[in-house]
Design a protein around this motif. Structure first.
Motif, PDB file in Angstrom:
ATOM      1  N   GLU A   1       0.856  -1.187   0.000  1.00 43.41           N
ATOM      2  CA  GLU A   1       0.000   0.000   0.000  1.00 43.41           C
ATOM      3  C   GLU A   1       0.889   1.232   0.000  1.00 43.41           C
ATOM      4  N   VAL A   2       0.578   2.164  -0.914  1.00 47.88           N
ATOM      5  CA  VAL A   2       1.353   3.388  -1.082  1.00 47.88           C
ATOM      6  C   VAL A   2       0.371   4.558  -1.083  1.00 47.88           C
ATOM      7  N   PHE A   3       0.720   5.616  -0.351  1.00 49.76           N
ATOM      8  CA  PHE A   3      -0.232   6.710  -0.150  1.00 49.76           C
ATOM      9  C   PHE A   3      -0.014   7.930  -1.025  1.00 49.76           C
ATOM     10  N   GLU A   4       1.132   8.079  -1.675  1.00 50.18           N
ATOM     11  CA  GLU A   4       1.351   9.292  -2.459  1.00 50.18           C
ATOM     12  C   GLU A   4       1.502   9.007  -3.948  1.00 50.18           C
ATOM     13  N   MET A   5       0.883   7.956  -4.429  1.00 48.51           N
ATOM     14  CA  MET A   5       1.051   7.548  -5.820  1.00 48.51           C
ATOM     15  C   MET A   5      -0.275   7.593  -6.572  1.00 48.51           C
ATOM     16  N   ASP A   6      -0.159   7.749  -7.877  1.00 53.98           N
ATOM     17  CA  ASP A   6      -1.315   7.504  -8.722  1.00 53.98           C
ATOM     18  C   ASP A   6      -1.191   6.082  -9.270  1.00 53.98           C
ATOM     19  N   LEU A   7      -2.190   5.628  -9.979  1.00 59.00           N
ATOM     20  CA  LEU A   7      -2.222   4.233 -10.412  1.00 59.00           C
ATOM     21  C   LEU A   7      -1.111   3.902 -11.412  1.00 59.00           C
TER      22      LEU A   7
ATOM     23  N   LYS B   1       1.924   5.206 -11.623  1.00 61.60           N
ATOM     24  CA  LYS B   1       3.170   5.052 -10.868  1.00 61.60           C
ATOM     25  C   LYS B   1       3.159   3.761 -10.053  1.00 61.60           C
ATOM     26  N   THR B   2       2.009   3.378  -9.555  1.00 59.38           N
ATOM     27  CA  THR B   2       1.925   2.138  -8.783  1.00 59.38           C
ATOM     28  C   THR B   2       2.143   0.925  -9.683  1.00 59.38           C
ATOM     29  N   VAL B   3       1.687   0.981 -10.911  1.00 63.91           N
ATOM     30  CA  VAL B   3       1.973  -0.109 -11.848  1.00 63.91           C
ATOM     31  C   VAL B   3       3.477  -0.200 -12.089  1.00 63.91           C
ATOM     32  N   TYR B   4       4.156   0.944 -12.167  1.00 61.33           N
ATOM     33  CA  TYR B   4       5.628   0.918 -12.279  1.00 61.33           C
ATOM     34  C   TYR B   4       6.241   0.239 -11.054  1.00 61.33           C
ATOM     35  N   ILE B   5       5.761   0.593  -9.874  1.00 67.02           N
ATOM     36  CA  ILE B   5       6.255  -0.039  -8.642  1.00 67.02           C
ATOM     37  C   ILE B   5       5.968  -1.542  -8.669  1.00 67.02           C
ATOM     38  N   GLN B   6       4.794  -1.916  -9.153  1.00 68.13           N
ATOM     39  CA  GLN B   6       4.439  -3.335  -9.279  1.00 68.13           C
ATOM     40  C   GLN B   6       5.437  -4.056 -10.175  1.00 68.13           C
TER      41      GLN B   6
ATOM     42  N   VAL C   1       0.754 -14.377  -9.626  1.00 67.84           N
ATOM     43  CA  VAL C   1      -0.371 -13.518  -9.998  1.00 67.84           C
ATOM     44  C   VAL C   1      -0.094 -12.144  -9.405  1.00 67.84           C
ATOM     45  N   SER C   2      -0.601 -11.111 -10.029  1.00 66.57           N
ATOM     46  CA  SER C   2      -0.402  -9.772  -9.494  1.00 66.57           C
ATOM     47  C   SER C   2      -1.429  -8.817 -10.066  1.00 66.57           C
ATOM     48  N   ILE C   3      -1.772  -7.813  -9.253  1.00 62.86           N
ATOM     49  CA  ILE C   3      -2.692  -6.768  -9.697  1.00 62.86           C
ATOM     50  C   ILE C   3      -2.364  -5.491  -8.931  1.00 62.86           C
ATOM     51  N   ALA C   4      -2.531  -4.364  -9.574  1.00 64.80           N
ATOM     52  CA  ALA C   4      -2.410  -3.057  -8.926  1.00 64.80           C
ATOM     53  C   ALA C   4      -3.744  -2.351  -9.081  1.00 64.80           C
ATOM     54  N   THR C   5      -4.148  -1.622  -8.052  1.00 68.48           N
ATOM     55  CA  THR C   5      -5.432  -0.936  -8.097  1.00 68.48           C
ATOM     56  C   THR C   5      -5.404   0.312  -7.227  1.00 68.48           C
ATOM     57  N   LEU C   6      -6.486   1.033  -7.263  1.00 68.75           N
ATOM     58  CA  LEU C   6      -6.636   2.299  -6.569  1.00 68.75           C
ATOM     59  C   LEU C   6      -7.687   2.147  -5.479  1.00 68.75           C
ATOM     60  N   SER C   7      -7.394   2.662  -4.287  1.00 66.97           N
ATOM     61  CA  SER C   7      -8.398   2.724  -3.227  1.00 66.97           C
ATOM     62  C   SER C   7      -8.750   4.197  -3.017  1.00 66.97           C
ATOM     63  N   PRO C   8      -9.724   4.502  -2.172  1.00 67.05           N
ATOM     64  CA  PRO C   8     -10.064   5.912  -1.948  1.00 67.05           C
ATOM     65  C   PRO C   8      -8.922   6.745  -1.359  1.00 67.05           C
TER      66      PRO C   8
ATOM     67  N   SER D   1      -5.381   5.432  -1.238  1.00 72.31           N
ATOM     68  CA  SER D   1      -4.055   4.907  -1.565  1.00 72.31           C
ATOM     69  C   SER D   1      -4.116   4.112  -2.857  1.00 72.31           C
ATOM     70  N   THR D   2      -2.952   3.598  -3.236  1.00 72.91           N
ATOM     71  CA  THR D   2      -2.901   2.595  -4.291  1.00 72.91           C
ATOM     72  C   THR D   2      -2.376   1.313  -3.668  1.00 72.91           C
ATOM     73  N   MET D   3      -2.758   0.191  -4.269  1.00 72.97           N
ATOM     74  CA  MET D   3      -2.438  -1.098  -3.665  1.00 72.97           C
ATOM     75  C   MET D   3      -2.001  -2.103  -4.719  1.00 72.97           C
ATOM     76  N   ILE D   4      -1.173  -3.048  -4.275  1.00 70.47           N
ATOM     77  CA  ILE D   4      -0.693  -4.134  -5.123  1.00 70.47           C
ATOM     78  C   ILE D   4      -0.867  -5.435  -4.359  1.00 70.47           C
ATOM     79  N   HIS D   5      -1.350  -6.451  -5.065  1.00 75.83           N
ATOM     80  CA  HIS D   5      -1.246  -7.817  -4.544  1.00 75.83           C
ATOM     81  C   HIS D   5      -0.298  -8.556  -5.478  1.00 75.83           C
ATOM     82  N   PHE D   6       0.684  -9.227  -4.887  1.00 80.15           N
ATOM     83  CA  PHE D   6       1.544 -10.127  -5.638  1.00 80.15           C
ATOM     84  C   PHE D   6       1.528 -11.454  -4.902  1.00 80.15           C
ATOM     85  N   GLY D   7       1.252 -12.525  -5.616  1.00 84.98           N
ATOM     86  CA  GLY D   7       1.279 -13.859  -5.030  1.00 84.98           C
ATOM     87  C   GLY D   7       2.124 -14.780  -5.884  1.00 84.98           C
TER      88      GLY D   7
END
Length: 185
Positions: free
Chosen positions: A71-77, A79-84, A119-126, A128-134
């Motif tokens: 979970e990252v609080f200062e990113m847009d989606l 940028k979060t995909v880049y982090i993913q 498996v992995s996904i990145a998404t946006l919450s109200p 923050s942005t979030m990533i699941h990697f399994g």
């Protein structure tokens, strides 16, 4: 700063963990974070974030995976995909350090000889942005051909703790890199 925690108790990843403040609500870790844990993966169509999978009715299931919730609080989606993608590339590097050969990254997924590892996904919450990697631990009874850490003779906890530390270090390195340059005109 990226805080991290390896949670020793098994948890089933069902998609509901991909929600705002997961680390804070469950582990009292506030701020940017990555949490690792082991457990089954069973994501119903109703909880899926990836609409391409929903349209294909492709459920996600594994008897045992190592999961990471970022979970990252200062990113847009974007940028979060880049982090993913950095996270997935670090997983590939760790596997190679552990003498696994033939790992191929395709976007946000890893394969060996067309058998899926992750498996992995990145998404946006109200908030923050979030990533699941399994990454699979077991390859038994998966809906697609897979390999798991057991097949590769890799201890899941050792792998998980390595990834948490290396990911946290990588994020800190990025933060320091942006603080050492002067602006140009």
């Amino acid at each position: 700063m990226m805080k991290y925690l390896w949670h020793d108790e098994r948890l089933t990843y069902d998609g509901t963990q991909l929600s705002s403040l997961f680390a804070y609500r469950n582990f009292s870790i506030q701020g940017n974070s990555i949490i690792g844990f082991q457990g089954p993966c069973h994501v119903s169509i109703e909880e899926m974030v990836d609409l391409a999978d929903v349209k294909q009715n492709a459920h996600i299931y594994s008897l045992k995976m190592v999961h990471f919730i970022v979970e990252v609080f200062e990113m847009d989606l974007v940028k979060t995909v880049y982090i993913q993608r950095i996270l997935v590339s670090l997983v590939k590097e760790i596997l190679e350090k552990l003498s696994v050969q033939g790992v191929v990254r395709r976007g946000d997924d890893l394969y060996i000889a067309d058998k899926k590892l992750s498996v992995s996904i990145a998404t946006l919450s109200p908030v923050s942005t979030m990533i699941h990697f399994g990454i699979n631990v077991s390859s038994e009874d998966t809906p697609v051909p897979t390999l798991g850490l057991n097949d590769l003779n890799i201890d899941a906890v050792v792998f998980g703790e390595m990834l948490l530390k290396e990911f946290s270090d990588e994020v800190e390195s990025v933060n320091m890199a942006r603080c050492k340059v002067r602006g140009v005109l």
